[in-house]
Design a protein around this motif. Structure first.
Motif, mmCIF file in Angstrom:
data_model
loop_
_atom_site.group_PDB
_atom_site.id
_atom_site.type_symbol
_atom_site.label_atom_id
_atom_site.label_comp_id
_atom_site.label_asym_id
_atom_site.label_seq_id
_atom_site.Cartn_x
_atom_site.Cartn_y
_atom_site.Cartn_z
ATOM 1 N N UNK B 1 40.910 56.767 37.320
ATOM 2 C CA UNK B 1 39.494 56.954 37.591
ATOM 3 C C UNK B 1 39.261 57.524 38.971
ATOM 4 N N UNK B 2 37.986 57.754 39.272
ATOM 5 C CA UNK B 2 37.631 58.375 40.522
ATOM 6 C C UNK B 2 37.713 57.402 41.683
ATOM 7 N N UNK B 3 37.603 56.118 41.400
ATOM 8 C CA UNK B 3 37.625 55.139 42.471
ATOM 9 C C UNK B 3 38.255 53.857 41.984
ATOM 10 N N UNK B 4 38.217 52.855 42.838
ATOM 11 C CA UNK B 4 38.715 51.534 42.491
ATOM 12 C C UNK B 4 37.600 50.807 41.730
ATOM 13 N N UNK B 5 37.928 50.339 40.552
ATOM 14 C CA UNK B 5 36.935 49.684 39.711
ATOM 15 C C UNK B 5 37.226 48.192 39.615
ATOM 16 N N UNK B 6 36.180 47.390 39.812
ATOM 17 C CA UNK B 6 36.349 45.943 39.719
ATOM 18 C C UNK B 6 35.373 45.371 38.696
ATOM 19 N N UNK B 7 35.845 44.379 37.965
ATOM 20 C CA UNK B 7 34.980 43.734 36.982
ATOM 21 C C UNK B 7 35.320 42.245 36.884
ATOM 22 N N UNK B 8 34.344 41.390 36.558
ATOM 23 C CA UNK B 8 32.930 41.764 36.428
ATOM 24 C C UNK B 8 32.322 42.058 37.791
ATOM 25 N N UNK B 9 31.165 42.597 37.807
ATOM 26 C CA UNK B 9 30.468 42.879 39.058
ATOM 27 C C UNK B 9 29.936 41.581 39.678
#
Lengths: 114, 114
Positions: B1-9
């Protein structure tokens, strides 16, 4: 203990003014320093870094100054804009090694009014 | 992806509940860090991975905290038997190689323990 701290928790400026955010560090052996910008609800965003063999480094509208004699770091923002409003953190890598933790200060909240 | 993704928000947990926080680093990034950020404070280091190897977990506050990155990409931070003092934003950061600082942070997971 060894930590990075900041002089002022808040700074308010008018749009177009120059801003100076200060940071004091205690570990004289630290070799690498970074400034981060953190907007509300987002993670820290890299602004600029500097190594201890430099006194000054310039980026786009930002300048970082390092005074190793008094262990002081500053971030200068030229022509401050409302979009610059955020919390600014200085951080150090005390071991100047990849894979080691950064030590962050408590942050300065910059408020820019138009 | 384009950035670092974290879940849940956002995550609200009842005291004593177990939680799992996910981090999707930028594809191909070797280094991955977890930080904890209490309200009004700078981020504090929790743990570091190089690929799938957890090389430093010295910042984990107790044995209730556990992190893994089994295939060297996605990482999970697990907190068992959550307590109110665990309430914080948990930030993940990654970098493409073993570099000193300057890595990319995600937006974090805000954990509230009630």
């Amino acid at each position: 203990g060894e930590s990075v701290g900041l002089h002022l928790p808040t700074l308010s400026v008018q749009e177009g003014d120059n801003s100076i955010i200060n940071c004091a560090y205690s570990n004289s052996a630290s070799d690498y320093f970074i400034w981060y910008k953190q907007e509300s609800g987002k993670g820290p965003q890299f602004i600029i870094d500097i190594r201890s063999n430099m006194d000054k480094r310039q980026g786009q509208r930002v300048t970082v100054l390092l005074n190793k004699t008094v262990k002081h770091l500053s971030l200068q923002i030229a022509a401050t804009q409302p979009g610059d409003s955020a919390v600014y953190f200085c951080a150090e890598n005390p071991y100047n090694q990849a894979g080691t933790a950064l030590i962050f200060g408590k942050g300065t909240t910059l408020s820019v009014s138009s | 992806g384009a950035g670092v993704s974290q879940s849940p928000r956002y995550k609200v947990a009842k005291r004593g509940q177990d939680v799992a926080l996910r981090c999707d680093p930028i594809s191909g990034h070797v280094s991955l860090f977890w930080y904890q950020q209490a309200l009004g404070q700078g981020p504090e280091f929790l743990t570091y991975f190089q690929n799938e190897a957890q090389l430093d977990k010295s910042g984990l506050p107790s044995d209730r905290f556990f992190a893994e990155r089994p295939e060297g990409s996605v990482s999970t931070l697990k907190i068992q038997r959550t307590q109110q003092e665990d309430s914080a934003v948990y930030l993940c950061a990654s970098s493409p190689r073993r570099q000193v600082g300057g890595y990319t942070f995600g937006s974090g997971t805000r954990l509230t323990v009630v």
